[in-house]
Design an enzyme around this catalytic site. Structure first.
Site, PDB file in Angstrom:
ATOM      1  N   HIS A 306       0.850  -1.183   0.000  1.00 30.11           N
ATOM      2  CA  HIS A 306       0.000   0.000   0.000  1.00 30.11           C
ATOM      3  C   HIS A 306       0.888   1.236   0.000  1.00 30.11           C
ATOM      4  CE1 HIS A 306      -3.104   2.863   1.152  1.00 30.11           C
ATOM      5  NE2 HIS A 306      -3.952   1.956   0.701  1.00 30.11           N
ATOM      6  N   ASP A 363      -7.987  -5.307  -0.182  1.00 31.30           N
ATOM      7  CA  ASP A 363      -8.474  -6.147  -1.272  1.00 31.30           C
ATOM      8  C   ASP A 363      -8.109  -7.616  -1.124  1.00 31.30           C
ATOM      9  OD1 ASP A 363      -9.648  -4.043  -2.802  1.00 31.30           O
ATOM     10  OD2 ASP A 363      -7.640  -3.370  -3.313  1.00 31.30           O
TER      11      ASP A 363
HETATM   12  N1  CMC Z   1       4.184  -7.630  -4.823  1.00 36.11           N
HETATM   13  C1  CMC Z   1       5.532  -7.630  -4.966  1.00 36.11           C
HETATM   14  N2  CMC Z   1       6.299  -6.527  -4.759  1.00 36.11           N
HETATM   15  C2  CMC Z   1       5.676  -5.400  -4.422  1.00 36.11           C
HETATM   16  C3  CMC Z   1       4.285  -5.330  -4.250  1.00 36.11           C
HETATM   17  C4  CMC Z   1       3.539  -6.514  -4.467  1.00 36.11           C
HETATM   18  N3  CMC Z   1       2.201  -6.490  -4.324  1.00 36.11           N
HETATM   19  N4  CMC Z   1       3.910  -4.070  -3.902  1.00 36.11           N
HETATM   20  C5  CMC Z   1       5.060  -3.365  -3.858  1.00 36.11           C
HETATM   21  N5  CMC Z   1       6.128  -4.172  -4.157  1.00 36.11           N
HETATM   22  C6  CMC Z   1       7.545  -3.774  -4.155  1.00 36.11           C
HETATM   23  C7  CMC Z   1       7.903  -2.969  -5.395  1.00 36.11           C
HETATM   24  O1  CMC Z   1       8.350  -3.807  -6.437  1.00 36.11           O
HETATM   25  C8  CMC Z   1       8.985  -2.066  -4.850  1.00 36.11           C
HETATM   26  O2  CMC Z   1      10.163  -2.836  -4.748  1.00 36.11           O
HETATM   27  P1  CMC Z   1      11.614  -2.123  -4.973  1.00 36.11           P
HETATM   28  O3  CMC Z   1      11.726  -1.091  -3.880  1.00 36.11           O
HETATM   29  O4  CMC Z   1      12.586  -3.232  -4.847  1.00 36.11           O
HETATM   30  O5  CMC Z   1      11.562  -1.524  -6.349  1.00 36.11           O
HETATM   31  C9  CMC Z   1       8.533  -1.753  -3.424  1.00 36.11           C
HETATM   32  O6  CMC Z   1       7.748  -2.896  -3.040  1.00 36.11           O
HETATM   33  C10 CMC Z   1       7.710  -0.487  -3.285  1.00 36.11           C
HETATM   34  O7  CMC Z   1       6.608  -0.569  -4.187  1.00 36.11           O
HETATM   35  P2  CMC Z   1       6.012   0.629  -5.053  1.00 36.11           P
HETATM   36  O8  CMC Z   1       5.357   0.054  -6.260  1.00 36.11           O
HETATM   37  O9  CMC Z   1       7.092   1.655  -5.257  1.00 36.11           O
HETATM   38  O10 CMC Z   1       4.959   1.214  -4.035  1.00 36.11           O
HETATM   39  P3  CMC Z   1       3.758   2.139  -4.402  1.00 36.11           P
HETATM   40  O11 CMC Z   1       3.425   2.869  -3.166  1.00 36.11           O
HETATM   41  O12 CMC Z   1       4.056   2.930  -5.629  1.00 36.11           O
HETATM   42  O13 CMC Z   1       2.591   1.112  -4.791  1.00 36.11           O
HETATM   43  C11 CMC Z   1       0.764  -0.384  -4.634  1.00 36.11           C
HETATM   44  C12 CMC Z   1       1.586   0.712  -3.930  1.00 36.11           C
HETATM   45  C13 CMC Z   1      -0.488  -0.672  -3.837  1.00 36.11           C
HETATM   46  C14 CMC Z   1       0.352   0.118  -6.038  1.00 36.11           C
HETATM   47  C15 CMC Z   1       1.627  -1.657  -4.782  1.00 36.11           C
HETATM   48  O14 CMC Z   1       1.974  -2.131  -3.495  1.00 36.11           O
HETATM   49  C16 CMC Z   1       0.949  -2.763  -5.579  1.00 36.11           C
HETATM   50  O15 CMC Z   1       1.040  -2.769  -6.808  1.00 36.11           O
HETATM   51  N6  CMC Z   1       0.228  -3.719  -4.905  1.00 36.11           N
HETATM   52  C17 CMC Z   1      -0.541  -4.726  -5.592  1.00 36.11           C
HETATM   53  C18 CMC Z   1      -1.868  -4.162  -6.085  1.00 36.11           C
HETATM   54  C19 CMC Z   1      -2.836  -3.941  -4.954  1.00 36.11           C
HETATM   55  O16 CMC Z   1      -3.049  -4.808  -4.106  1.00 36.11           O
HETATM   56  N7  CMC Z   1      -3.493  -2.776  -4.971  1.00 36.11           N
HETATM   57  C20 CMC Z   1      -4.514  -2.411  -3.978  1.00 36.11           C
HETATM   58  C21 CMC Z   1      -4.054  -1.309  -3.090  1.00 36.11           C
HETATM   59  S1  CMC Z   1      -5.050  -1.055  -1.641  1.00 36.11           S
HETATM   60  C22 CMC Z   1      -6.643  -0.640  -2.159  1.00 36.11           C
HETATM   61  C23 CMC Z   1      -6.753   0.443  -3.150  1.00 36.11           C
HETATM   62  O17 CMC Z   1      -5.959   1.373  -3.250  1.00 36.11           O
HETATM   63  O18 CMC Z   1      -7.721   0.394  -3.875  1.00 36.11           O
END
Ligand code: CMC
Length: 427
Positions: A306, A363
């Protein structure tokens, strides 16, 4: 502690006020940055940028804490119903009995949708994703509710809010009925708001609607847990579209489109599809954990991580317990729940996930409950939209009442500088 922050660049110093929120959050107010220094800030994904001051929802991502208008999500999920929470989010206070009755009666009085809307719905192929349909129908509603909102009039504002709260559940139910090939139905004024939504979604044409308290309570709780989450992608979309003084319904329609993406609300559908794929692949959770950690593999563990929570998402905790209860109460054994628990356990012990503070989000378990309630997978994000509706409305209302300026970020241009035009025959 100083209430000013100083920026030093190229031998010059610029001072900016520091704003303190009611929960001791600090922000540097850079509103004068460009006029004083000629510079802008850059912050892709707005990871460090506050877009507004808001009095609606507080969340502490480090502590895993969420409150609507000062009330904890745990209290609201256990003690309030969705309509009370909607009133609270939009108008700022919990309603008393009389206010709640009036609110509900006003909604009932508007809970019909123009018959012409059915033609639009029928224009979609059955294969259309219900989120696309819902977004289009919400936008189309404007044609049948032509008064644009005069936000200076509390009365007009109230009526616009009531109208959408009344008609949206009908559209949600129609999206599902269309998918299932069921005749379009209307609600029943004798029922509660959520009960009525359930009735409109599930009533069979040849059968009386049967109330089921376990199902309604679970649905109510899920809607409350999704009702607001401060400046997330869809809410920011609603606010920014509304900031151009576009109307409430079209701003909401844009929010629905933003919610659809798999990184946002679309994750609930993606989670269930992922869990099903893992189960079909023999339940080898380790294989999928390895894929999630492999930087050359686009696979992500859906329902994990998140932007703000760097601890347990408090909504996920409540939903996980609710999933256990609902499945037990309904006598359902879903092997997918075991796959989900297995994945969660592994992820919480895995160094990659620990280092990045990746925990289950809202989710991760919600789809398991939706499935137990008989809601098709493609409808999961529509249910999220139904829950988020009061939050979007509250945020849109706050933005308009605060008379916020049109949202218009800047950029740092990195393209070609001026160059001579080359006629076609010389290129
Ligand atoms: N699986 C594997 N690695 C992950 C995941 C995941 N679900 N989420 C983040 N990471 C890793 C990412 O690769 C990065 O690694 P590194 O620092 O080595 O490059 C690190 O963790 C930070 O991730 P980010 O993508 O920079 O973080 P963000 O704040 O931009 O993204 C997020 C947040 C929710 C989009 C992301 O965690 C994600 O894609 N999660 C899966 C989709 C999901 O479950 N979304 C629902 C979010 S909650 C409800 C809502 O908002 O509607």
């Amino acid at each position: 502690m100083s209430d000013k922050a100083t920026l030093e660049y190229n031998g010059r110093k610029y001072e900016f006020p520091v704003i303190k929120g009611s929960e001791d959050e600090f922000a540097i107010d850079i509103r004068s940055l460009r006029s004083s220094s000629g510079m802008i800030t850059i912050d892709s994904g707005y990871k460090n940028t506050g877009s507004c001051e808001s009095a609606i929802t507080f969340l502490d991502g480090e502590k895993g804490m969420l409150r609507y208008r000062g009330y904890s999500i745990e209290d609201l999920a256990e003690k309030a119903d969705f309509l009370e929470v909607a009133f609270l989010l939009i108008f700022g206070e919990l309603p008393n009995e009389e206010q709640l009755d009036t609110f509900h009666n006003d909604i009932k009085a508007e809970s019909h949708v123009d018959e012409e809307m059915k033609k639009i719905l029928h224009g979609f192929p059955k294969s259309a994703h219900p989120m696309g349909v819902l977004s289009s129908l919400t936008s189309a509603l404007i044609a049948f509710n032509p008064t644009s909102v005069n936000v200076k009039s509390e009365k007009e504002m109230y009526h616009a809010i009531i109208r959408i709260l009344a008609k949206f559940p009908v559209l949600v139910a129609w999206c599902m009925r269309k998918k299932k090939g069921l005749p379009l139905d209307y609600g029943d004024d004798a029922l509660g708001y959520v009960e009525n939504l359930h009735k409109m979604m599930f009533k069979k044409p040849n059968k009386e609607y049967e109330k089921n308290k376990i199902v309604i309570d679970a649905l109510d709780k899920l809607l409350i847990l999704h009702a607001d989450h401060e400046q997330n992608c869809s809410t920011s979309t609603v606010r920014i579209v509304g900031s151009s003084h576009a109307g409430l319904f079209v701003s909401l329609s844009a929010g629905i489109s933003a919610l659809w993406g798999p990184l946002h609300g679309g994750a609930n559908q993606a989670v269930l599809e992922m869990l099903e794929a893992i189960a079909a692949d023999g339940g080898d959770t380790k294989k999928y954990m390895a894929k999630a950690k492999d930087k050359n593999d686009p696979f992500r563990l859906m329902g994990f991580g998140h932007r703000v929570y760097k601890n347990f998402d408090p909504r996920a905790k409540i939903i996980k317990n609710a999933a256990d209860e609902v499945l037990a109460d309904l006598g359902i054994e879903d092997p997918i729940l075991e796959v989900a628990k297995g994945l969660e356990k592994e992820a919480l012990e895995d160094q990659y996930f620990v280092d990045r503070k990746l925990y289950p989000n809202v989710d991760f378990y919600s789809g398991i409950i939706y499935r137990a309630l008989g809601i098709p997978t493609e409808m999961f994000t529509v249910m999220f939209a139904m829950g988020r509706l009061p939050g979007w409305i509250a945020q849109w209302r706050e933005m308009r009442l605060n008379n916020e300026p049109i949202g218009r970020p800047r950029q740092v241009y990195v393209g070609e500088t001026i160059r001579p035009f080359m006629p076609l025959d010389r290129r």
